[in-house]
Design a protein around this motif. Structure first.
Motif, PDB file in Angstrom:
ATOM      1  N   PRO A   1       0.832  -1.218   0.000  1.00  0.00           N
ATOM      2  CA  PRO A   1       0.000   0.000   0.000  1.00  0.00           C
ATOM      3  C   PRO A   1       0.863   1.264   0.000  1.00  0.00           C
ATOM      4  CG  PRO A   1      -0.808  -1.584   1.615  1.00  0.00           C
ATOM      5  CD  PRO A   1       0.521  -2.098   1.120  1.00  0.00           C
ATOM      6  N   ASP A   2       0.416   2.268  -0.717  1.00  0.00           N
ATOM      7  CA  ASP A   2       1.160   3.524  -0.849  1.00  0.00           C
ATOM      8  C   ASP A   2       1.374   4.241   0.476  1.00  0.00           C
ATOM      9  OD1 ASP A   2       1.341   3.182  -3.586  1.00  0.00           O
ATOM     10  OD2 ASP A   2      -0.462   4.366  -4.001  1.00  0.00           O
TER      11      ASP A   2
ATOM     12  N   ILE B   1      -9.218  -3.096  -3.340  1.00  0.00           N
ATOM     13  CA  ILE B   1      -9.713  -1.734  -3.554  1.00  0.00           C
ATOM     14  C   ILE B   1      -9.149  -1.150  -4.849  1.00  0.00           C
ATOM     15  CG2 ILE B   1      -9.597   0.636  -2.670  1.00  0.00           C
ATOM     16  CD1 ILE B   1      -9.742  -0.626   0.165  1.00  0.00           C
ATOM     17  N   HIS B   2      -7.886  -1.473  -5.143  1.00  0.00           N
ATOM     18  CA  HIS B   2      -7.222  -0.956  -6.346  1.00  0.00           C
ATOM     19  C   HIS B   2      -7.028  -2.069  -7.383  1.00  0.00           C
ATOM     20  CE1 HIS B   2      -5.994   1.837  -3.071  1.00  0.00           C
ATOM     21  NE2 HIS B   2      -6.393   2.700  -3.983  1.00  0.00           N
ATOM     22  N   ALA B   3      -8.056  -2.869  -7.558  1.00  0.00           N
ATOM     23  CA  ALA B   3      -7.987  -4.016  -8.476  1.00  0.00           C
ATOM     24  C   ALA B   3      -7.586  -3.613  -9.891  1.00  0.00           C
ATOM     25  CB  ALA B   3      -9.321  -4.749  -8.501  1.00  0.00           C
ATOM     26  N   ASP B   4      -7.928  -2.393 -10.284  1.00  0.00           N
ATOM     27  CA  ASP B   4      -7.585  -1.929 -11.630  1.00  0.00           C
ATOM     28  C   ASP B   4      -6.070  -1.847 -11.846  1.00  0.00           C
ATOM     29  OD1 ASP B   4      -7.832   0.211  -9.688  1.00  0.00           O
ATOM     30  OD2 ASP B   4      -7.458   1.605 -11.329  1.00  0.00           O
ATOM     31  N   GLN B   5      -5.296  -1.784 -10.773  1.00  0.00           N
ATOM     32  CA  GLN B   5      -3.837  -1.737 -10.879  1.00  0.00           C
ATOM     33  C   GLN B   5      -3.233  -3.133 -11.072  1.00  0.00           C
ATOM     34  OE1 GLN B   5      -2.159   0.404  -7.569  1.00  0.00           O
ATOM     35  NE2 GLN B   5      -3.581   2.100  -7.810  1.00  0.00           N
ATOM     36  N   PHE B   6      -4.076  -4.169 -10.998  1.00  0.00           N
ATOM     37  CA  PHE B   6      -3.615  -5.544 -11.125  1.00  0.00           C
ATOM     38  C   PHE B   6      -4.446  -6.280 -12.179  1.00  0.00           C
ATOM     39  CE2 PHE B   6      -3.019  -3.986  -6.813  1.00  0.00           C
ATOM     40  CZ  PHE B   6      -1.654  -4.155  -6.656  1.00  0.00           C
TER      41      PHE B   6
ATOM     42  N   VAL C   1     -10.523 -10.367 -10.432  1.00  0.00           N
ATOM     43  CA  VAL C   1     -11.090  -9.790  -9.221  1.00  0.00           C
ATOM     44  C   VAL C   1     -11.521 -10.894  -8.260  1.00  0.00           C
ATOM     45  CG1 VAL C   1     -12.968  -8.374  -8.285  1.00  0.00           C
ATOM     46  CG2 VAL C   1     -11.758  -7.637 -10.338  1.00  0.00           C
ATOM     47  N   TRP C   2     -12.048 -11.998  -8.784  1.00  0.00           N
ATOM     48  CA  TRP C   2     -12.481 -13.080  -7.893  1.00  0.00           C
ATOM     49  C   TRP C   2     -11.309 -13.609  -7.062  1.00  0.00           C
ATOM     50  CZ3 TRP C   2     -10.117 -17.719  -7.967  1.00  0.00           C
ATOM     51  CH2 TRP C   2      -9.476 -18.118  -9.146  1.00  0.00           C
TER      52      TRP C   2
END
Length: 124
Positions: free
Chosen positions: A36-37, A89-94, A99-100
């Motif tokens: 986490p950032d 929370i930041h699934a778009d970064q992966f 997502v599942w």
């Protein structure tokens, strides 16, 4: 049979944590991506968590250290849970991780905690 099952569980858990911990040193970039950032010194935290995974895994293999190692690994698993939540929370970064799978990691953390408790804390 029960003793054999218990030993297999402890050995498997020990090897799992040792392998995961060593991987922190072999592939730190994988862990840096999920850090986490808001946490300072991400590379140091990757190495510290890897060190304690190895230490805990070795401790599980030593009967007189097993209970302390179990409590330490449970604390570590709780401490890294925010990273798993942050990934979801930041699934778009992966994008390479479905997502599942990110959702499944959250209860899996609970399963690992229960397994450590069963193998190292409860049985002592």
């Amino acid at each position: 049979m029960n003793l054999w099952f218990e030993r297999l569980g402890v050995i498997s858990l020990s090897l799992l944590f040792i392998a995961a911990g060593v991987n922190h040193f072999l592939s730190p970039s994988v862990y840096l991506k999920i850090m986490p950032d808001y946490l300072p010194w991400p590379l140091a935290l990757v190495f510290v968590s890897g060190f304690f995974e190895v230490l805990g895994g070795v401790g599980l293999a030593v009967p007189r250290l097993r209970r302390a190692a179990g409590w330490g690994l449970i604390a570590l698993l709780v401490a890294v849970l925010p990273a798993n939540v942050d990934m979801l929370i930041h699934a778009d970064q992966f994008p390479a991780i479905p997502v599942w799978a990110l959702v499944a990691r959250l209860p899996l953390q609970g399963v690992l905690i229960a397994w450590v408790w069963w193998a190292a804390v409860k049985s002592q």
